[in-house]
Design an enzyme around this catalytic site. Structure first.
Site, PDB file in Angstrom:
ATOM      1  N   ARG A   1      33.485  22.659 -11.785  1.00  0.00           N
ATOM      2  CA  ARG A   1      33.434  21.945 -10.400  1.00  0.00           C
ATOM      3  C   ARG A   1      34.454  20.349 -10.524  1.00  0.00           C
ATOM      4  O   ARG A   1      35.008  20.395  -9.418  1.00  0.00           O
ATOM      5  CB  ARG A   1      32.027  21.118 -10.064  1.00  0.00           C
ATOM      6  CG  ARG A   1      31.325  22.504  -9.006  1.00  0.00           C
ATOM      7  CD  ARG A   1      30.037  21.777  -9.517  1.00  0.00           C
ATOM      8  NE  ARG A   1      29.237  20.600  -9.810  1.00  0.00           N
ATOM      9  CZ  ARG A   1      27.820  20.461  -9.506  1.00  0.00           C
ATOM     10  NH1 ARG A   1      26.936  20.536  -8.676  1.00  0.00           N
ATOM     11  NH2 ARG A   1      27.251  19.637 -10.624  1.00  0.00           N
TER      12      ARG A   1
ATOM     13  N   LYS B   1      10.439  31.072 -18.439  1.00  0.00           N
ATOM     14  CA  LYS B   1      10.543  31.606 -20.174  1.00  0.00           C
ATOM     15  C   LYS B   1       9.324  33.055 -20.133  1.00  0.00           C
ATOM     16  O   LYS B   1       9.840  33.696 -20.932  1.00  0.00           O
ATOM     17  CB  LYS B   1      10.559  30.657 -21.478  1.00  0.00           C
ATOM     18  CG  LYS B   1      11.679  30.305 -21.088  1.00  0.00           C
ATOM     19  CD  LYS B   1      11.839  28.542 -21.793  1.00  0.00           C
ATOM     20  CE  LYS B   1      12.855  27.777 -21.787  1.00  0.00           C
ATOM     21  NZ  LYS B   1      13.067  26.628 -22.631  1.00  0.00           N
TER      22      LYS B   1
END
Length: 435
Positions: free
Chosen positions: A51, A208
């Site tokens: 960015r 997860k």
């Protein structure tokens, strides 16, 4: 090598250059010759999407771009994603896969919600989708579940998959400090983010757990399927009670097969639990991760190591990159999604669990029988009881056998209303013991 056909460079696009991305660039540079030998072709970094290019002076300026979409659409073979988040990452990776480019990602949140969509895009184009770095950092865990144990029947996966919460609980255990004090220390030392919500409230571990359950049980599981509880309510008293019973408290991700009346389903949950000090997971301290896997033929296995951090996570990313690059050179492809079993996810209320319940009760005859009657009424079997007398009151600790979570919770609710019970001091699940 006689008969060996030379292959042109494998061109790589890197999305993101934060803690992990910077380490990926370093390893690609330092290990260039070794990686070429392992892959059978040079790996060439074609560009890095960031960015703010002026904040990345540690990498060559000519590789930096702010146009991630153009980089993904360019002439690259593999896209590595270490940005995180859902959008624009989801769109970028889907376009990469649709374009026949292999994808290596460390994005657990994205995979926990949208892996089916990404796998379908990969299948349609014949591209690879690798994501070892998404769970447990450097620990080789997903590939064993996805490949090494593909011929076995996995029954349970239980582990510590979040380093921040394990650091906090380990600190509370070793010092006797409160949750708030230990969180403050973890933040000061850099183990906890300024906003630790994703970690301490269990969101990270739930993502997860969804990935682990999907791989272990060949079924599509998303983060929203995972029962989630964090560690903010764990008190110093809970830690001390566990210690007195020869147990420790850990935030566990638990994925298991549950069979009731011949019907099989999956239970997937994240919550704090007491485990015996003799259990392999009990000695996993600090920011380390470990996952305990049980399978029919292989038996019990534990995977242990650095679960987070730039270099450990980059190690897993590079391993996936080598696999994807080798497939490009050799003309093969990696494993596809395996969701053939399509097992339903069992609601938490119907999931068998065990509880440690600590009560503050009036010190007079008949208290235990009244409490025991409530357990019997809800068909919850008591495994052990410990009573501690004080001057005007008493402590009563009850450990149950396995029963549905709903039955156990109803029992606790009823007990809390008994006139002889002054307070339900703590309620915590018990794992890692025979039921």
């Amino acid at each position: 090598m006689p008969g060996h056909k030379q292959h042109g460079p494998i061109r790589v696009a890197l999305l993101g250059c934060g803690t992990v991305g910077t380490e990926v660039v370093r390893l690609l540079t330092e290990q260039a010759d070794d990686l070429t030998a392992r892959v059978g072709a040079p790996i060439e970094l074609a560009g890095i999407a960031v960015r703010k290019p002026n904040k990345h002076r540690e990498v060559p300026a000519d590789l930096l771009t702010t146009d991630a979409e153009a980089l993904v659409a360019s002439d690259v073979d593999v896209v590595i994603e270490v940005i995180g988040g859902i959008e624009p990452t989801r769109t970028l990776l889907r376009k990469a896969l649709e374009g026949g480019k292999s994808v290596v990602t460390a994005n657990k949140a994205l995979l926990a919600e949208h892996s089916a969509e990404l796998f379908e895009a990969a299948d349609a184009s014949g591209a690879d989708l690798y994501f070892e770095a998404a769970v447990a950092g450097a620990i080789p865990l997903l590939r064993p579940l996805r490949e090494s144990l593909a011929g076995d029947r996995i029954t349970r996966v239980m582990g510590i998959v979040n380093g921040t919460t394990n650091f906090i609980l380990s600190g509370m255990t070793s010092t006797g400090s409160s949750y708030a004090e230990t969180l403050e220390e973890a933040t000061r030392l850099g183990y906890a983010e300024a906003d630790p919500t994703a970690d301490v409230d269990g969101y990270d571990a739930a993502s997860k757990a969804a990935i682990l359950a999907s791989l272990a049980f060949h079924s599509r599981v998303t983060a929203s399927d995972v029962h989630r509880e964090g560690i903010a309510s764990v008190s110093a008293a809970d830690i001390a009670a566990a210690k007195g019973l020869g147990r420790v408290v850990k935030l566990l991700a638990i994925c298991e097969r549950v069979e009731v009346d011949g019907t099989e389903s999956i239970a997937v949950r994240v919550h704090p639990a007491m485990i015996p000090v003799a259990h392999p997971l009990a000695s996993v301290n600090g920011a380390f991760n470990a996952v305990f896997v049980e399978a029919d033929a292989a038996g019990e296995m534990m995977f242990y190591g650095q679960g987070a951090g730039g270099a450990p996570t980059a190690s897993a990313v590079l391993g996936d990159l080598v696999a994807a690059a080798r497939n490009r050179v050799g003309g093969g492809h990696g494993p596809r999604e395996s969701a053939y079993a399509a097992l339903p996810v069992r609601p938490m209320g119907q999931t068998p669990t065990r509880y440690h319940i600590s009560l503050d009760v009036a010190d007079r005859p008949g208290v235990l029988s009244q409490v025991a009657a409530v357990f019997a009424e809800h068909d919850v079997s008591i495994a052990a009881v410990r009573q501690e007398g004080r001057v005007d009151d008493a402590g009563l600790v009850v450990v149950t056998h396995a029963a549905t979570d709903a039955a156990l919770r109803s029992t606790v609710d009823k007990i809390s209303g008994l006139p002889v019970v002054r307070e339900v001091v703590s309620v915590m699940r018990v794992e890692g013991e025979e039921t």
